[in-house]
Design an enzyme around this catalytic site. Structure first.
Site, PDB file in Angstrom:
ATOM      1  N   LYS A 178       0.835  -0.749   0.063  1.00 55.53           N
ATOM      2  CA  LYS A 178      -0.058   0.065  -0.291  1.00 55.53           C
ATOM      3  C   LYS A 178       1.423   1.636  -0.131  1.00 55.53           C
ATOM      4  O   LYS A 178       1.953   1.559   1.237  1.00 55.53           O
ATOM      5  CB  LYS A 178      -1.400   0.332   1.174  1.00 55.53           C
ATOM      6  CG  LYS A 178      -1.660   1.374   1.155  1.00 55.53           C
ATOM      7  CD  LYS A 178      -2.656   1.448   2.090  1.00 55.53           C
ATOM      8  CE  LYS A 178      -1.458   3.246   2.869  1.00 55.53           C
ATOM      9  NZ  LYS A 178      -1.828   4.243   1.942  1.00 55.53           N
ATOM     10  N   GLU A 253       9.475   1.344  10.645  1.00 53.98           N
ATOM     11  CA  GLU A 253      10.734   2.628  10.587  1.00 53.98           C
ATOM     12  C   GLU A 253      10.205   3.955  10.986  1.00 53.98           C
ATOM     13  O   GLU A 253       9.579   3.908  10.232  1.00 53.98           O
ATOM     14  CB  GLU A 253      11.601   2.553   9.377  1.00 53.98           C
ATOM     15  CG  GLU A 253      12.497   1.234   8.720  1.00 53.98           C
ATOM     16  CD  GLU A 253      12.889   1.126   9.528  1.00 53.98           C
ATOM     17  OE1 GLU A 253      13.760   1.815  10.765  1.00 53.98           O
ATOM     18  OE2 GLU A 253      14.595   0.086   9.470  1.00 53.98           O
ATOM     19  N   CYS A 287      13.806  10.721   7.611  1.00 54.02           N
ATOM     20  CA  CYS A 287      13.562  10.676   8.338  1.00 54.02           C
ATOM     21  C   CYS A 287      14.928  10.626   9.058  1.00 54.02           C
ATOM     22  O   CYS A 287      15.283  10.781   9.921  1.00 54.02           O
ATOM     23  CB  CYS A 287      13.385   8.917   8.235  1.00 54.02           C
ATOM     24  SG  CYS A 287      13.552   8.123   7.624  1.00 54.02           S
ATOM     25  N   GLU A 383       9.491  16.002  15.855  1.00 58.62           N
ATOM     26  CA  GLU A 383       9.491  16.210  14.791  1.00 58.62           C
ATOM     27  C   GLU A 383       8.888  17.678  13.859  1.00 58.62           C
ATOM     28  O   GLU A 383       7.932  17.347  14.028  1.00 58.62           O
ATOM     29  CB  GLU A 383       9.778  14.684  13.830  1.00 58.62           C
ATOM     30  CG  GLU A 383      10.416  14.656  12.588  1.00 58.62           C
ATOM     31  CD  GLU A 383       9.443  13.058  11.933  1.00 58.62           C
ATOM     32  OE1 GLU A 383       8.606  13.145  12.365  1.00 58.62           O
ATOM     33  OE2 GLU A 383      10.778  12.786  11.933  1.00 58.62           O
TER      34      GLU A 383
HETATM   35  P1  NAP Z   1       2.652   8.559   8.019  1.00 59.82           P
HETATM   36  O1  NAP Z   1       1.348   9.239   7.994  1.00 59.82           O
HETATM   37  O2  NAP Z   1       2.534   7.132   9.233  1.00 59.82           O
HETATM   38  O3  NAP Z   1       1.713   7.794   7.039  1.00 59.82           O
HETATM   39  C1  NAP Z   1       2.620   6.598   7.211  1.00 59.82           C
HETATM   40  C2  NAP Z   1       1.653   5.528   6.180  1.00 59.82           C
HETATM   41  O4  NAP Z   1       0.703   4.644   6.774  1.00 59.82           O
HETATM   42  C3  NAP Z   1       1.278   6.220   4.225  1.00 59.82           C
HETATM   43  O5  NAP Z   1       1.004   5.259   3.649  1.00 59.82           O
HETATM   44  C4  NAP Z   1       0.507   6.017   5.600  1.00 59.82           C
HETATM   45  O6  NAP Z   1      -1.677   6.503   4.647  1.00 59.82           O
HETATM   46  C5  NAP Z   1       0.377   4.772   6.065  1.00 59.82           C
HETATM   47  N1  NAP Z   1      -0.898   5.479   7.516  1.00 59.82           N
HETATM   48  C6  NAP Z   1      -1.424   6.380   7.948  1.00 59.82           C
HETATM   49  N2  NAP Z   1      -2.778   5.242   8.818  1.00 59.82           N
HETATM   50  C7  NAP Z   1      -2.863   4.155   8.794  1.00 59.82           C
HETATM   51  C8  NAP Z   1      -2.823   3.655   9.634  1.00 59.82           C
HETATM   52  N3  NAP Z   1      -4.336   3.642  10.534  1.00 59.82           N
HETATM   53  N4  NAP Z   1      -3.270   1.921   9.292  1.00 59.82           N
HETATM   54  C9  NAP Z   1      -2.290   1.536   8.866  1.00 59.82           C
HETATM   55  N5  NAP Z   1      -1.365   2.382   7.879  1.00 59.82           N
HETATM   56  C10 NAP Z   1      -1.561   3.868   7.714  1.00 59.82           C
HETATM   57  O7  NAP Z   1       3.723   9.193   8.033  1.00 59.82           O
HETATM   58  P2  NAP Z   1       3.787  10.025   6.207  1.00 59.82           P
HETATM   59  O8  NAP Z   1       3.592  11.533   6.866  1.00 59.82           O
HETATM   60  O9  NAP Z   1       3.490   9.152   5.401  1.00 59.82           O
HETATM   61  O10 NAP Z   1       5.654  10.352   6.696  1.00 59.82           O
HETATM   62  C11 NAP Z   1       6.594  10.825   7.238  1.00 59.82           C
HETATM   63  C12 NAP Z   1       6.995   9.788   8.856  1.00 59.82           C
HETATM   64  O11 NAP Z   1       7.419   9.315   7.994  1.00 59.82           O
HETATM   65  C13 NAP Z   1       7.955  11.059   9.495  1.00 59.82           C
HETATM   66  O12 NAP Z   1       7.363  10.933  10.535  1.00 59.82           O
HETATM   67  C14 NAP Z   1       9.190   9.899   8.819  1.00 59.82           C
HETATM   68  O13 NAP Z   1      10.051  10.685  10.138  1.00 59.82           O
HETATM   69  C15 NAP Z   1       9.050   8.968   8.374  1.00 59.82           C
HETATM   70  N6  NAP Z   1       9.994   8.200   7.724  1.00 59.82           N
HETATM   71  C16 NAP Z   1      10.312   7.232   8.816  1.00 59.82           C
HETATM   72  C17 NAP Z   1      11.636   6.184   7.876  1.00 59.82           C
HETATM   73  C18 NAP Z   1      12.684   5.859   8.633  1.00 59.82           C
HETATM   74  O14 NAP Z   1      12.913   4.612   7.960  1.00 59.82           O
HETATM   75  N7  NAP Z   1      12.861   5.378   9.996  1.00 59.82           N
HETATM   76  C19 NAP Z   1      11.890   6.685   6.650  1.00 59.82           C
HETATM   77  C20 NAP Z   1      11.202   7.683   5.909  1.00 59.82           C
HETATM   78  C21 NAP Z   1       9.991   8.104   6.866  1.00 59.82           C
HETATM   79  P3  NAP Z   1      -1.692   7.417   3.865  1.00 59.82           P
HETATM   80  O15 NAP Z   1      -1.091   8.203   2.979  1.00 59.82           O
HETATM   81  O16 NAP Z   1      -2.979   6.732   3.239  1.00 59.82           O
HETATM   82  O17 NAP Z   1      -2.199   8.238   4.909  1.00 59.82           O
END
Ligand code: NAP
Ligand code: MG
Length: 481
Positions: A178, A253, A287, A383
């Site tokens: 997804k 992650e 990230c 963050e």
């Molecule tokens: P996010 O809002 O957590 O979304 C990540 C993914 O999870 C998206 O595909 C999202 O779908 C999905 N999602 C949202 N709600 C969900 C639920 N209840 N159940 C299952 N899946 C769900 O994060 P983001 O805003 O896309 O990305 C930014 C964050 O990612 C930052 O905090 C960053 O630090 C972190 N990040 C971490 C790493 C690492 O390797 N540690 C790498 C990159 C990013 P939708 O798009 O449809 O909402």
């Protein structure tokens, strides 16, 4: 390529098909507010279940495919990534807003990591007990788990997904993927490449739609044996709680608030370079972006002067323009939260050294630097996920380590110094999954694990051997003749 009528469907069981409720959503070109790149399926839990059905069926055959066959298909996929590099980079750049050069680098990084995994799987075996250990022969062997669910973020819509999917597939699992709703085209494009590479029907499936609407269907399906997720700590926590109900294994992650520490003996030019690279690449939305600058008192002013000069020169604008050094942030929600964080930092008393909003027409924010940021301020602790650096002055290495470790996050970090003893102390005491000395916080090598400590991660990290170990079960075998 930007034909607005273009409609993409889900990829399930080797066939392209619309979602059960024929509803769709669009994605936007971040450099042109209100533009539509293409439309995608708003899937439902029933679509996820159909994808898991297909993946589960395909698993029964795929688990028996030889490693050589899996390697060949993986290599073919990577070859296609290389051939489509430019087209793919343009899609990533438009959907996400990162510059075309950063988008190309993302494709290159996915190829580098994927190549590492394709080679690594060739020697990924268990181990045998020493001869004469007992009246039996004993060894450990790996088995694929079954269906793996992959949920990826928008900031690295291509690289993160490949870093999860290739290890899952090479170890004999099937995948339901997804993509983030913000970057669906990249996800669909990758599904097309998995199809083009010749992976058998059902081995790789892609379902688009809101995580909040279809995530649970993936996590709660008993046939899904592993969830590999990259995204925010907040969503990661929810996924973990749900997965725990079925004891489904997770690889999370998550977020970070990564510190770059500069000691007074550091080469300031390389330290400033590192702050610019990891602070502002992808508009600060890695990230592993640097978000805190811990500066020793003696070099504090000189460092910020040099950094300001560099920021003032930075070309912020159209990400498809080769000269652009920083593109827009990823969409209206990011724009709102980042500008709100900037306003809050000012209201809490941090001193704005430079930055602010960029040219109109897209979600542009100039490289922004705050000084005088204290641990009590929101900017120090939360963050921002944008091009905003928070500088804090310190006196001793002790104090710097205390400041760096004073948060629930522990993803990446960096220290700039010429003092080996200081570097060794930092390496041993920093509470983070990645410690860099004289290298920026975003640097990684596929041969080493990629993951965070504390609330920045959970489960076995990606890349390296752990990236494969996450996707297998372990069986200990005892044989008596
Ligand atoms: P996010 O809002 O957590 O979304 C990540 C993914 O999870 C998206 O595909 C999202 O779908 C999905 N999602 C949202 N709600 C969900 C639920 N209840 N159940 C299952 N899946 C769900 O994060 P983001 O805003 O896309 O990305 C930014 C964050 O990612 C930052 O905090 C960053 O630090 C972190 N990040 C971490 C790493 C690492 O390797 N540690 C790498 C990159 C990013 P939708 O798009 O449809 O909402
Ligand atoms: Mg989000």
């Amino acid at each position: 390529m930007t034909n607005p009528t273009r409609l993409f469907t889900n990829f399930i069981g080797g066939a392209w098909q619309p979602a059960h409720h024929a509803e769709t959503f669009s994605d936007e070109n971040q450099a042109a507010r209100g533009s539509v790149l293409a439309r995608f399926q708003s899937s439902t839990p029933a679509d996820v279940t159909a994808a898991v059905d297909a993946a589960d069926k395909a698993f029964r055959v795929w688990r028996r495919a030889s490693v050589a066959d899996r390697q060949q298909l993986g290599s073919r996929f990577l070859q296609l990534l290389g051939e489509r590099r430019e087209e793919l980079a343009r899609i990533v750049s438009q959907e996400n807003g990162k510059t075309i050069r950063e988008a190309r680098a993302e494709v290159d990084s996915a190829i580098r990591e994927g190549t590492h995994h394709v080679h690594q799987i060739g020697t990924f075996g268990g181990h045998v007990l020493p001869a004469g250990a007992g009246a039996y022969t004993g060894w450990m062997q790996y088995h694929p788990l079954g269906v793996a669910g992959i949920i990826s973020p928008w900031n690295f819509p291509l690289n993160v997904m490949c870093r999860k999917a290739l290890p899952a597939l090479l170890t004999g699992n099937t995948v339901v993927f997804k993509p983030a709703t913000f970057t669906p085209w990249t996800g669909i494009y990758l599904a097309q490449l998995f199809e083009g590479a010749g992976f058998p029907a059902g081995v790789f499936n892609c379902v688009t739609g809101l995580g909040s609407a279809i995530g649970n269907a993936l996590i709660e399906d008993p046939r899904v044996r592993a969830i590999s997720f990259t995204g925010s700590t907040e969503v990661g926590r929810k996924i973990q709680a749900r997965a725990a109900q079925r004891l489904t294994r997770t690889q999370l992650e998550l977020g970070g608030k990564n510190a770059l520490i500069v000691l007074e003996d550091a080469n300031l030019e390389t330290a400033v370079d590192a702050a610019v690279t990891a602070g502002f690449a992808c508009a600060g939305q890695w990230c592993t972006s640097t978000s805190r600058l811990l500066l020793q008192a003696d070099i504090h002013d000189a460092f910020l002067d040099r950094l300001s000069a560099r920021c003032a020169r930075m070309e912020v604008g159209d990400p498809l323009d080769e000269r652009t050094e920083m593109g827009p942030v990823a969409g209206p929600e990011q724009f709102r939260t980042i500008t709100a964080a900037i306003a809050q930092a000012s209201s809490e008393g941090a001193r704005l050294v430079m930055g602010g909003l960029g040219d109109d027409g897209g979600y542009f924010i100039r490289p922004t630097v705050f000084d005088g940021v204290t641990p009590a301020m929101t900017l120090f602790r939360h963050e921002v996920f944008g091009p905003v650096l928070a500088a804090t002055k310190f006196a001793t290495l002790d104090e710097a380590l205390r400041l760096a470790n004073d948060l629930p996050y522990g993803l990446s970090s960096a220290l700039f110094t010429r003092d080996v003893a200081a570097a060794m102390r930092y390496i041993n005491e920093i509470e983070a999954g990645m410690a860099h000395v004289n290298i920026h916080t975003g640097f990684k090598d596929p041969g080493l694990p990629f993951g965070g400590w504390k609330e920045s991660g959970f489960g076995l990290p990606e890349n390296s051997r752990t990236g494969l170990e996450f996707f297998v079960d372990y069986k200990s075998v005892y044989v008596k003749a």
